[in-house]
Design a protein around this motif. Structure first.
Motif, PDB file in Angstrom:
ATOM      1  N   GLY B  11       0.815  -1.213   0.000  1.00  0.00           N
ATOM      2  CA  GLY B  11       0.000   0.000   0.000  1.00  0.00           C
ATOM      3  C   GLY B  11       0.848   1.262   0.000  1.00  0.00           C
ATOM      4  O   GLY B  11       0.325   2.347  -0.212  1.00  0.00           O
ATOM      5  N   GLN B  12       2.177   1.127   0.243  1.00  0.00           N
ATOM      6  CA  GLN B  12       3.047   2.295   0.252  1.00  0.00           C
ATOM      7  C   GLN B  12       3.218   2.837  -1.157  1.00  0.00           C
ATOM      8  O   GLN B  12       3.190   2.080  -2.112  1.00  0.00           O
ATOM      9  CB  GLN B  12       4.454   1.927   0.761  1.00  0.00           C
ATOM     10  CG  GLN B  12       4.508   1.520   2.206  1.00  0.00           C
ATOM     11  CD  GLN B  12       5.894   1.019   2.552  1.00  0.00           C
ATOM     12  OE1 GLN B  12       6.681   0.718   1.676  1.00  0.00           O
ATOM     13  NE2 GLN B  12       6.181   0.933   3.829  1.00  0.00           N
ATOM     14  N   PRO B  13       3.476   4.135  -1.249  1.00  0.00           N
ATOM     15  CA  PRO B  13       3.822   4.663  -2.567  1.00  0.00           C
ATOM     16  C   PRO B  13       5.035   3.916  -3.103  1.00  0.00           C
ATOM     17  O   PRO B  13       5.899   3.483  -2.340  1.00  0.00           O
ATOM     18  CB  PRO B  13       4.157   6.124  -2.283  1.00  0.00           C
ATOM     19  CG  PRO B  13       3.463   6.443  -1.015  1.00  0.00           C
ATOM     20  CD  PRO B  13       3.417   5.167  -0.233  1.00  0.00           C
ATOM     21  N   VAL B  14       5.092   3.809  -4.421  1.00  0.00           N
ATOM     22  CA  VAL B  14       6.119   2.970  -5.050  1.00  0.00           C
ATOM     23  C   VAL B  14       7.544   3.460  -4.753  1.00  0.00           C
ATOM     24  O   VAL B  14       8.467   2.664  -4.614  1.00  0.00           O
ATOM     25  CB  VAL B  14       5.842   2.836  -6.567  1.00  0.00           C
ATOM     26  CG1 VAL B  14       5.957   4.177  -7.262  1.00  0.00           C
ATOM     27  CG2 VAL B  14       6.755   1.810  -7.202  1.00  0.00           C
ATOM     28  N   VAL B  15       7.733   4.786  -4.616  1.00  0.00           N
ATOM     29  CA  VAL B  15       9.075   5.300  -4.324  1.00  0.00           C
ATOM     30  C   VAL B  15       9.526   4.825  -2.947  1.00  0.00           C
ATOM     31  O   VAL B  15      10.681   4.428  -2.754  1.00  0.00           O
ATOM     32  CB  VAL B  15       9.108   6.845  -4.401  1.00  0.00           C
ATOM     33  CG1 VAL B  15      10.448   7.379  -3.901  1.00  0.00           C
ATOM     34  CG2 VAL B  15       8.864   7.308  -5.831  1.00  0.00           C
ATOM     35  N   GLU B  16       8.607   4.829  -1.985  1.00  0.00           N
ATOM     36  CA  GLU B  16       8.963   4.360  -0.645  1.00  0.00           C
ATOM     37  C   GLU B  16       9.273   2.870  -0.659  1.00  0.00           C
ATOM     38  O   GLU B  16      10.169   2.406   0.050  1.00  0.00           O
ATOM     39  CB  GLU B  16       7.839   4.672   0.345  1.00  0.00           C
ATOM     40  CG  GLU B  16       7.694   6.176   0.538  1.00  0.00           C
ATOM     41  CD  GLU B  16       6.618   6.574   1.527  1.00  0.00           C
ATOM     42  OE1 GLU B  16       6.054   5.675   2.205  1.00  0.00           O
ATOM     43  OE2 GLU B  16       6.331   7.777   1.623  1.00  0.00           O
ATOM     44  N   ARG B  17       8.525   2.118  -1.479  1.00  0.00           N
ATOM     45  CA  ARG B  17       8.821   0.685  -1.567  1.00  0.00           C
ATOM     46  C   ARG B  17      10.193   0.446  -2.197  1.00  0.00           C
ATOM     47  O   ARG B  17      10.930  -0.450  -1.805  1.00  0.00           O
ATOM     48  CB  ARG B  17       7.733  -0.036  -2.370  1.00  0.00           C
ATOM     49  CG  ARG B  17       6.530  -0.395  -1.482  1.00  0.00           C
ATOM     50  CD  ARG B  17       5.613  -1.336  -2.187  1.00  0.00           C
ATOM     51  NE  ARG B  17       4.942  -0.644  -3.277  1.00  0.00           N
ATOM     52  CZ  ARG B  17       4.399  -1.243  -4.331  1.00  0.00           C
ATOM     53  NH1 ARG B  17       4.469  -2.561  -4.437  1.00  0.00           N
ATOM     54  NH2 ARG B  17       3.805  -0.551  -5.264  1.00  0.00           N
ATOM     55  N   ARG B  30      25.242  -8.148   1.590  1.00  0.00           N
ATOM     56  CA  ARG B  30      25.546  -7.238   0.485  1.00  0.00           C
ATOM     57  C   ARG B  30      25.048  -7.771  -0.839  1.00  0.00           C
ATOM     58  O   ARG B  30      25.009  -7.060  -1.825  1.00  0.00           O
ATOM     59  CB  ARG B  30      27.049  -6.991   0.400  1.00  0.00           C
ATOM     60  CG  ARG B  30      27.577  -6.133   1.534  1.00  0.00           C
ATOM     61  CD  ARG B  30      29.078  -5.993   1.427  1.00  0.00           C
ATOM     62  NE  ARG B  30      29.625  -5.415   2.632  1.00  0.00           N
ATOM     63  CZ  ARG B  30      30.156  -4.184   2.690  1.00  0.00           C
ATOM     64  NH1 ARG B  30      30.214  -3.445   1.625  1.00  0.00           N
ATOM     65  NH2 ARG B  30      30.622  -3.721   3.821  1.00  0.00           N
ATOM     66  N   ALA B  31      24.710  -9.064  -0.895  1.00  0.00           N
ATOM     67  CA  ALA B  31      24.159  -9.664  -2.114  1.00  0.00           C
ATOM     68  C   ALA B  31      22.932 -10.466  -1.715  1.00  0.00           C
ATOM     69  O   ALA B  31      22.987 -11.258  -0.783  1.00  0.00           O
ATOM     70  CB  ALA B  31      25.200 -10.559  -2.785  1.00  0.00           C
ATOM     71  N   GLN B  32      21.803 -10.248  -2.405  1.00  0.00           N
ATOM     72  CA  GLN B  32      20.567 -10.928  -2.044  1.00  0.00           C
ATOM     73  C   GLN B  32      19.866 -11.502  -3.279  1.00  0.00           C
ATOM     74  O   GLN B  32      19.847 -10.875  -4.331  1.00  0.00           O
ATOM     75  CB  GLN B  32      19.610  -9.955  -1.338  1.00  0.00           C
ATOM     76  CG  GLN B  32      20.124  -9.393  -0.029  1.00  0.00           C
ATOM     77  CD  GLN B  32      19.049  -8.634   0.735  1.00  0.00           C
ATOM     78  OE1 GLN B  32      18.375  -9.181   1.591  1.00  0.00           O
ATOM     79  NE2 GLN B  32      18.880  -7.365   0.421  1.00  0.00           N
ATOM     80  N   THR B  33      19.262 -12.670  -3.104  1.00  0.00           N
ATOM     81  CA  THR B  33      18.412 -13.229  -4.147  1.00  0.00           C
ATOM     82  C   THR B  33      17.090 -12.467  -4.161  1.00  0.00           C
ATOM     83  O   THR B  33      16.784 -11.712  -3.226  1.00  0.00           O
ATOM     84  CB  THR B  33      18.108 -14.709  -3.875  1.00  0.00           C
ATOM     85  OG1 THR B  33      17.365 -14.795  -2.653  1.00  0.00           O
ATOM     86  CG2 THR B  33      19.385 -15.530  -3.735  1.00  0.00           C
ATOM     87  N   LEU B  34      16.305 -12.689  -5.201  1.00  0.00           N
ATOM     88  CA  LEU B  34      15.001 -12.032  -5.275  1.00  0.00           C
ATOM     89  C   LEU B  34      14.148 -12.422  -4.064  1.00  0.00           C
ATOM     90  O   LEU B  34      13.474 -11.581  -3.467  1.00  0.00           O
ATOM     91  CB  LEU B  34      14.285 -12.439  -6.571  1.00  0.00           C
ATOM     92  CG  LEU B  34      12.864 -11.889  -6.706  1.00  0.00           C
ATOM     93  CD1 LEU B  34      12.869 -10.369  -6.753  1.00  0.00           C
ATOM     94  CD2 LEU B  34      12.181 -12.458  -7.951  1.00  0.00           C
ATOM     95  N   SER B  46       6.472 -10.607  -6.841  1.00  0.00           N
ATOM     96  CA  SER B  46       6.310 -10.093  -8.209  1.00  0.00           C
ATOM     97  C   SER B  46       6.578  -8.586  -8.256  1.00  0.00           C
ATOM     98  O   SER B  46       7.232  -8.097  -9.173  1.00  0.00           O
ATOM     99  CB  SER B  46       4.911 -10.409  -8.743  1.00  0.00           C
ATOM    100  OG  SER B  46       3.945  -9.837  -7.881  1.00  0.00           O
ATOM    101  N   SER B  47       6.098  -7.853  -7.238  1.00  0.00           N
ATOM    102  CA  SER B  47       6.385  -6.411  -7.181  1.00  0.00           C
ATOM    103  C   SER B  47       7.862  -6.179  -6.948  1.00  0.00           C
ATOM    104  O   SER B  47       8.452  -5.252  -7.511  1.00  0.00           O
ATOM    105  CB  SER B  47       5.615  -5.740  -6.042  1.00  0.00           C
ATOM    106  OG  SER B  47       4.268  -6.094  -6.065  1.00  0.00           O
TER     107      SER B  47
END
Lengths: 266, 266
Positions: B11-17, B30-34, B46-47
């Protein structure tokens, strides 16, 4: 002019517009009014204000007492986690300190970012000669010592484009024509280091060497100093030995599980 | 658990997400999978993928060969324009180099960010003792030398909250109770410097001094070294003199029009 011939900025997804707004800052423009932000990013004033407020909310921007916006410190907190930036820097820094201690000249560490170099670190004494480049800023590949090293080990397509784009009079004194640049890159690969001399703004010399992570060249290290009294025979081995020391440490890091050295400190 | 009791992240604005996604990285990650990105940021997979691709597009993230995401180098390029970060650092660095040259111990520069300190720079020799803090990372105000200086000159409300929250056994050996912290802050203001001693992980000592921009305290500078052979009488004056030298340069900069020193280099 800015918006002609392309999708108007207000048609971009909002995240891209937010970063367009952040990119409107540069070293000559560290504080901007709302009007300047809107004009430089090509985003309408009302949207720019809404976006800027959101960016202040997440700490990517800060607002000064006079109402102008500046890049926020919390962005540095996130950016410092970039492995190719501060991750590399964390490993390289103590070795760079030692090189600086010995030479008391500019010591530079740069990585390639597409067709340019990005300066990850620069150590400079108060009385060292002036240099053009700031940490976080970009350097040309074909006219700096670190750039020549990064370009020499870049994919052939990147080299071809740089050679084709090379103009006489740009950068190093010896590199007049595209063929000079092509030859210089071959020399760098053969000797595993680059040296360069520029006359403007003042006579400066440099020696640069590649830094590897056990597999590929990931960065370049250099010393830059006034040409008068630049002892090639002295700085060269120091730069090359230091680049090898950093490379050895990076290869050790890569061979281990877990985060890079700095994350493991007690 | 993460989403209970608040607005769900989608529900957050996309910039905040987008920034929630960037903040899911830390020094141990420092490295993360999806999947890790989605889980740690609380954003549906998916988002998260869509956002991550957008962030790769603007250079805020980069993707490794193994598919994992890391913070992108271009974020450092923008973040390095933060006046309270690299702007300050550009002015302070040559002086810090000289202090490092003289002491060969850890030299720290930090600024206050709300109720914590943020480490803007650290110079450390290869053989210097271990320290906990990384550049771009946070330090507690009440249990570090730079933190005590920043807290002593913070607004009263910030000090009150820090004193109220202070727990025995946290940080400096001498600061057992809230009243000890209150007294230490008064001492810092009186002497215009802080000194501290910690037993864990190893016995370390520090001297810290305020850096001013002509109007207010904007940063703190310190030397941190093993307690054995920490010459208070030696490091103290060196740290304080260096902090004053940086302050004088900052005040000169503030008195001039135009961008800070580094932006003006030829």
């Amino acid at each position: 002019m800015r918006r002609r011939g392309g999708r108007p900025p207000q048609g971009q997804p909002v995240v891209e517009r937010a970063f367009a707004l952040l990119r409107s800052f540069d070293s000559g423009r560290r504080a901007q009014t709302l009007g300047e932000l809107a004009r430089r990013s090509g985003i309408p004033r009302s949207s720019a204000l809404r976006l800027a407020r959101t960016l202040v909310g997440v700490g990517a921007l800060e607002r000064l007492d006079d109402g102008r916006f500046v890049v926020g410190l919390r962005l540095l907190e996130t950016a410092s986690l970039a492995p190719r930036g501060h991750g590399l820097r964390a490993v390289a820094m103590p070795f760079m300190e030692d090189l600086f201690h010995v030479t008391r000249q500019h010591v530079l560490l740069a990585v390639r970012e597409q067709a340019e170099a990005l300066l990850v670190e620069r150590l400079s004494a108060l009385d060292a000669g002036p240099v053009r480049y700031r940490v976080g800023g970009r350097l040309p590949l074909a006219s700096t010592g670190v750039g020549l090293v990064l370009l020499a080990f870049a994919p052939p397509a990147v080299q071809d484009r740089a050679v084709a784009a090379h103009r006489p009079g740009e950068g190093d004194d010896r590199l007049h024509a595209p063929s000079d640049l092509r030859r210089a890159l071959a020399e760098v690969r053969r000797g595993d280091y680059a040296h360069g001399h520029q006359s403007h703004p003042g006579p400066m010399s440099t020696v640069a060497a590649p830094v590897r992570d056990g597999r590929a060249v990931v960065a370049a290290l250099s010393v830059v100093a006034p040409s008068s009294g630049f002892p090639d025979a002295g700085y060269g081995p120091a730069v090359r030995a230091t680049a090898r020391a950093i490379s050895r440490r990076l290869a050790e890091e890569a061979g281990r599980a877990g985060p890079p050295a700095e994350g493991r400190l007690p």
